[in-house]
Scaffold this motif. Structure first.
Motif, PDB file in Angstrom:
ATOM      1  N   ASP A  11      -2.348  -3.019   4.554  1.00  0.00           N
ATOM      2  CA  ASP A  11      -3.493  -4.428   5.177  1.00  0.00           C
ATOM      3  C   ASP A  11      -3.981  -5.140   3.983  1.00  0.00           C
ATOM      4  O   ASP A  11      -4.045  -6.234   4.973  1.00  0.00           O
ATOM      5  CB  ASP A  11      -4.322  -3.851   5.618  1.00  0.00           C
ATOM      6  N   ASP A  12      -2.927  -4.655   2.895  1.00  0.00           N
ATOM      7  CA  ASP A  12      -3.024  -6.143   1.884  1.00  0.00           C
ATOM      8  C   ASP A  12      -2.036  -6.291   1.118  1.00  0.00           C
ATOM      9  O   ASP A  12      -1.262  -6.169   0.375  1.00  0.00           O
ATOM     10  CB  ASP A  12      -3.507  -4.641   0.614  1.00  0.00           C
ATOM     11  N   ARG A  13      -1.913  -7.687   1.487  1.00  0.00           N
ATOM     12  CA  ARG A  13      -1.159  -8.704   2.038  1.00  0.00           C
ATOM     13  C   ARG A  13      -0.348  -8.703  -0.188  1.00  0.00           C
ATOM     14  O   ARG A  13       0.356  -9.024  -0.157  1.00  0.00           O
ATOM     15  CB  ARG A  13      -0.808  -9.674   2.642  1.00  0.00           C
ATOM     16  N   ALA A  14      -1.745  -9.093  -0.641  1.00  0.00           N
ATOM     17  CA  ALA A  14      -1.040  -9.210  -1.971  1.00  0.00           C
ATOM     18  C   ALA A  14      -0.372  -8.329  -2.886  1.00  0.00           C
ATOM     19  O   ALA A  14       0.520  -8.277  -3.477  1.00  0.00           O
ATOM     20  CB  ALA A  14      -2.865  -9.788  -2.126  1.00  0.00           C
ATOM     21  N   LEU A  15      -1.004  -6.919  -2.557  1.00  0.00           N
ATOM     22  CA  LEU A  15      -0.703  -5.613  -3.235  1.00  0.00           C
ATOM     23  C   LEU A  15       0.424  -4.973  -2.656  1.00  0.00           C
ATOM     24  O   LEU A  15       1.534  -4.936  -3.283  1.00  0.00           O
ATOM     25  CB  LEU A  15      -1.238  -4.612  -2.946  1.00  0.00           C
ATOM     26  N   LEU A  16       0.834  -5.574  -1.411  1.00  0.00           N
ATOM     27  CA  LEU A  16       2.572  -5.421  -0.836  1.00  0.00           C
ATOM     28  C   LEU A  16       3.521  -6.504  -1.893  1.00  0.00           C
ATOM     29  O   LEU A  16       4.393  -5.895  -1.423  1.00  0.00           O
ATOM     30  CB  LEU A  16       2.204  -5.684   0.719  1.00  0.00           C
ATOM     31  N   LEU A  17       3.025  -7.547  -1.664  1.00  0.00           N
ATOM     32  CA  LEU A  17       3.516  -8.772  -2.838  1.00  0.00           C
ATOM     33  C   LEU A  17       4.209  -8.217  -3.855  1.00  0.00           C
ATOM     34  O   LEU A  17       5.551  -8.453  -4.297  1.00  0.00           O
ATOM     35  CB  LEU A  17       3.026  -9.984  -2.435  1.00  0.00           C
ATOM     36  N   ILE A  18       3.170  -7.400  -4.497  1.00  0.00           N
ATOM     37  CA  ILE A  18       3.430  -6.583  -5.727  1.00  0.00           C
ATOM     38  C   ILE A  18       4.733  -5.840  -5.912  1.00  0.00           C
ATOM     39  O   ILE A  18       5.203  -5.164  -6.477  1.00  0.00           O
ATOM     40  CB  ILE A  18       1.799  -5.983  -6.416  1.00  0.00           C
ATOM     41  N   VAL A  19       4.235  -4.586  -4.732  1.00  0.00           N
ATOM     42  CA  VAL A  19       4.864  -3.850  -4.616  1.00  0.00           C
ATOM     43  C   VAL A  19       6.693  -3.874  -4.288  1.00  0.00           C
ATOM     44  O   VAL A  19       7.691  -3.354  -4.568  1.00  0.00           O
ATOM     45  CB  VAL A  19       4.542  -3.047  -3.075  1.00  0.00           C
ATOM     46  N   GLY A  20       6.968  -4.901  -3.243  1.00  0.00           N
ATOM     47  CA  GLY A  20       7.635  -5.956  -3.050  1.00  0.00           C
ATOM     48  C   GLY A  20       8.321  -6.525  -4.369  1.00  0.00           C
ATOM     49  O   GLY A  20       9.656  -5.652  -4.495  1.00  0.00           O
ATOM     50  N   LEU A  21       8.262  -7.073  -5.351  1.00  0.00           N
ATOM     51  CA  LEU A  21       8.463  -7.571  -6.695  1.00  0.00           C
ATOM     52  C   LEU A  21       8.620  -6.405  -7.270  1.00  0.00           C
ATOM     53  O   LEU A  21       9.784  -6.249  -7.927  1.00  0.00           O
ATOM     54  CB  LEU A  21       7.546  -7.770  -7.411  1.00  0.00           C
ATOM     55  N   ILE A  22       8.296  -5.403  -7.686  1.00  0.00           N
ATOM     56  CA  ILE A  22       9.228  -3.938  -8.363  1.00  0.00           C
ATOM     57  C   ILE A  22       9.577  -3.787  -7.462  1.00  0.00           C
ATOM     58  O   ILE A  22      10.732  -3.235  -7.841  1.00  0.00           O
ATOM     59  CB  ILE A  22       7.506  -3.312  -7.962  1.00  0.00           C
ATOM     60  N   ALA A  23       9.955  -3.104  -6.298  1.00  0.00           N
ATOM     61  CA  ALA A  23      11.037  -2.605  -5.275  1.00  0.00           C
ATOM     62  C   ALA A  23      12.219  -3.946  -6.199  1.00  0.00           C
ATOM     63  O   ALA A  23      13.569  -2.864  -5.818  1.00  0.00           O
ATOM     64  CB  ALA A  23      10.777  -2.636  -4.006  1.00  0.00           C
ATOM     65  N   LEU A  24      12.133  -5.020  -5.728  1.00  0.00           N
ATOM     66  CA  LEU A  24      12.899  -5.841  -6.108  1.00  0.00           C
ATOM     67  C   LEU A  24      13.449  -5.994  -7.155  1.00  0.00           C
ATOM     68  O   LEU A  24      14.368  -5.660  -7.120  1.00  0.00           O
ATOM     69  CB  LEU A  24      12.625  -7.577  -5.194  1.00  0.00           C
TER      70      LEU A  24
END
Length: 133
Positions: A39-52
């Motif tokens: 539910d937290d789009r900003a945190l998902l963005l950070i997790v996505g950047l780290i995984a990428l």
């Protein structure tokens, strides 16, 4: 075995072991955090950047598809992180929520925690028992 492969096997193996053990030790908190994360789009963005970033680093530096299971598993881990990062960055929120619901984390929690445990145990063992070239 190349030194990079041994290093990555040790690093990824220990990482997966620690993450998996923490999942087994605190199931309810992990499920609660995963549910809140979606539910937290900003945190998902950070997790996505780290995984990428992790995925790109492994794929660019260790895209090895031969030499036994250890280098192939490391490469597959890199590609999985790359694809996860891309999915978190590019897929619409509704698609990500639907995927999370289909996964049924609560029902299959021990499978999701067991897979990295087995993979981590193998990579750790293989990494620490292999000799570099």
């Amino acid at each position: 075995m190349p030194r990079l492969t041994i290093y990555l096997a040790r690093f990824i193996g220990l990482f997966l072991l620690i993450v998996s053990l923490s999942m087994f030790l605190d199931r309810d908190s992990i499920i609660e955090m995963a549910t809140a994360l979606i539910d937290d789009r900003a945190l998902l963005l950070i997790v996505g950047l780290i995984a990428l970033g992790i995925g790109l680093a492994i794929v660019v530096g260790h895209n090895v598809w031969s030499g036994g299971p250890m280098p192939i598993l490391i490469t597959l881990f890199g590609w999985s992180q790359l694809l996860r990062g891309l999915a978190l960055l590019l897929l619409p929120a509704e698609t990500q929520i639907a995927f999370f619901q289909v996964m049924r984390l609560e029902d299959f929690f021990y499978i999701y925690a067991g897979i990295p445990l087995v993979l981590g145990a193998y990579l750790t063992y293989a990494g620490f028992t292999s000799r570099s070239q």
